[in-house]
Design an enzyme around this catalytic site. Structure first.
Site, PDB file in Angstrom:
ATOM      1  N   TYR A  51     -16.050  37.748  22.950  1.00  0.00           N
ATOM      2  CA  TYR A  51     -14.614  39.066  23.544  1.00  0.00           C
ATOM      3  C   TYR A  51     -14.913  40.413  24.335  1.00  0.00           C
ATOM      4  O   TYR A  51     -14.589  41.702  24.509  1.00  0.00           O
ATOM      5  CB  TYR A  51     -14.510  39.953  22.052  1.00  0.00           C
ATOM      6  N   ASN A 114      -7.990  40.208  10.641  1.00  0.00           N
ATOM      7  CA  ASN A 114      -6.338  39.841  10.457  1.00  0.00           C
ATOM      8  C   ASN A 114      -6.027  38.304  10.446  1.00  0.00           C
ATOM      9  O   ASN A 114      -5.207  37.642  11.170  1.00  0.00           O
ATOM     10  CB  ASN A 114      -5.335  40.406  11.935  1.00  0.00           C
ATOM     11  N   GLU A 128     -12.552  28.779  25.667  1.00  0.00           N
ATOM     12  CA  GLU A 128     -12.932  29.373  24.127  1.00  0.00           C
ATOM     13  C   GLU A 128     -13.237  28.073  23.795  1.00  0.00           C
ATOM     14  O   GLU A 128     -14.280  28.234  22.838  1.00  0.00           O
ATOM     15  CB  GLU A 128     -12.011  30.131  23.298  1.00  0.00           C
TER      16      GLU A 128
HETATM   17  P1  ATP Z   1      -6.538  37.701  18.683  1.00  0.00           P
HETATM   18  O1  ATP Z   1      -7.454  37.215  20.003  1.00  0.00           O
HETATM   19  O2  ATP Z   1      -8.071  37.472  17.711  1.00  0.00           O
HETATM   20  O3  ATP Z   1      -6.168  35.611  18.386  1.00  0.00           O
HETATM   21  P2  ATP Z   1      -4.451  38.866  19.772  1.00  0.00           P
HETATM   22  O4  ATP Z   1      -4.584  38.735  20.863  1.00  0.00           O
HETATM   23  O5  ATP Z   1      -3.390  38.726  18.300  1.00  0.00           O
HETATM   24  O6  ATP Z   1      -5.913  38.824  18.544  1.00  0.00           O
HETATM   25  P3  ATP Z   1      -5.939  41.281  21.208  1.00  0.00           P
HETATM   26  O7  ATP Z   1      -4.946  42.539  21.673  1.00  0.00           O
HETATM   27  O8  ATP Z   1      -6.107  39.820  21.585  1.00  0.00           O
HETATM   28  O9  ATP Z   1      -4.984  40.433  19.677  1.00  0.00           O
HETATM   29  O10 ATP Z   1      -6.725  41.885  19.992  1.00  0.00           O
HETATM   30  C1  ATP Z   1      -8.206  40.864  19.827  1.00  0.00           C
HETATM   31  C2  ATP Z   1      -8.764  41.661  18.599  1.00  0.00           C
HETATM   32  O11 ATP Z   1      -9.012  43.009  18.229  1.00  0.00           O
HETATM   33  C3  ATP Z   1      -7.870  41.547  17.251  1.00  0.00           C
HETATM   34  O12 ATP Z   1      -7.102  40.108  16.349  1.00  0.00           O
HETATM   35  C4  ATP Z   1      -8.181  42.955  16.172  1.00  0.00           C
HETATM   36  O13 ATP Z   1      -8.368  42.113  15.531  1.00  0.00           O
HETATM   37  C5  ATP Z   1      -8.366  42.783  17.247  1.00  0.00           C
HETATM   38  N1  ATP Z   1      -7.730  44.258  17.271  1.00  0.00           N
HETATM   39  C6  ATP Z   1      -6.661  44.259  18.445  1.00  0.00           C
HETATM   40  N2  ATP Z   1      -6.262  45.879  18.113  1.00  0.00           N
HETATM   41  C7  ATP Z   1      -7.009  46.663  17.552  1.00  0.00           C
HETATM   42  C8  ATP Z   1      -6.836  48.044  16.852  1.00  0.00           C
HETATM   43  N3  ATP Z   1      -6.143  48.725  17.929  1.00  0.00           N
HETATM   44  N4  ATP Z   1      -7.767  48.019  16.063  1.00  0.00           N
HETATM   45  C9  ATP Z   1      -8.958  47.810  15.727  1.00  0.00           C
HETATM   46  N5  ATP Z   1      -9.231  45.726  16.429  1.00  0.00           N
HETATM   47  C10 ATP Z   1      -8.495  45.903  17.195  1.00  0.00           C
END
Ligand code: ATP
Ligand code: MG
Length: 140
Positions: A51, A114, A128
């Site tokens: 991350y 999520n 990844e």
């Molecule tokens: P992922 O990367 O997990 O597939 P995504 O691309 O939909 O999800 P990102 O914006 O990349 O979302 O955020 C990565 C992850 O960080 C999210 O899946 C969620 O688990 C967490 N996350 C994102 N926004 C928030 C927030 N506002 N508060 C807490 N956790 C968050």
């Protein structure tokens, strides 16, 4: 139409609730084929590295803690337009905004917990996949 590979994680909230099969069933129903899969418990270093793009975001620490709070299942998914197709079946990041029938709408607990991760570009998918799998572990 081109056959692509993308990267998926079934997150700790899902493994804790014994939903590995339920998530995989929805991925398969969306036309994606699991060509590599393993259950791992990420180290803090692994999760921070994975991350790294989010390290300036306010939720980074909590996100890393969540991702190491239990086992995850890392997968390589293959299919026509696999990257976009996976993003579609995952649904919006916040399950409250996700479309009915998507994994996050049906199964996710919260914006953080999520249920699934999916690569957001083919370039990131390749990075990844290589982060977790050796080429010989992927069998199409
Ligand atoms: P992922 O990367 O997990 O597939 P995504 O691309 O939909 O999800 P990102 O914006 O990349 O979302 O955020 C990565 C992850 O960080 C999210 O899946 C969620 O688990 C967490 N996350 C994102 N926004 C928030 C927030 N506002 N508060 C807490 N956790 C968050
Ligand atoms: Mg993302």
């Amino acid at each position: 139409m081109t056959t692509e590979r993308t990267f998926s994680i079934i997150k700790p909230d899902a493994t804790r609730r014994n939903l590995t099969g339920a998530v995989t069933k929805m991925l398969e129903a969306a036309g994606l084929r699991v060509v590599a899969s393993k259950r791992i418990h990420m180290t803090q270093e692994q999760a921070e590295g994975f991350y790294a793009v989010h390290k300036e975001r306010p939720f980074f620490g909590e996100l890393v803690s969540f991702m190491i709070s239990g086992p995850v299942v890392v997968q390589v998914l293959e299919g026509e337009n696999a990257m976009a197709r996976n993003r579609e079946v995952m649904g919006a990041t916040n399950p409250a905004n996700a479309e009915p029938g998507t994994i996050r709408k049906e199964l996710a607990e919260s914006i953080e917990a999520n249920t699934v991760h999916g690569s957001d570009s083919l370039e990131n998918a390749a990075t990844e996949i290589a982060y977790f799998f050796k080429p010989e572990e992927i069998v199409g």
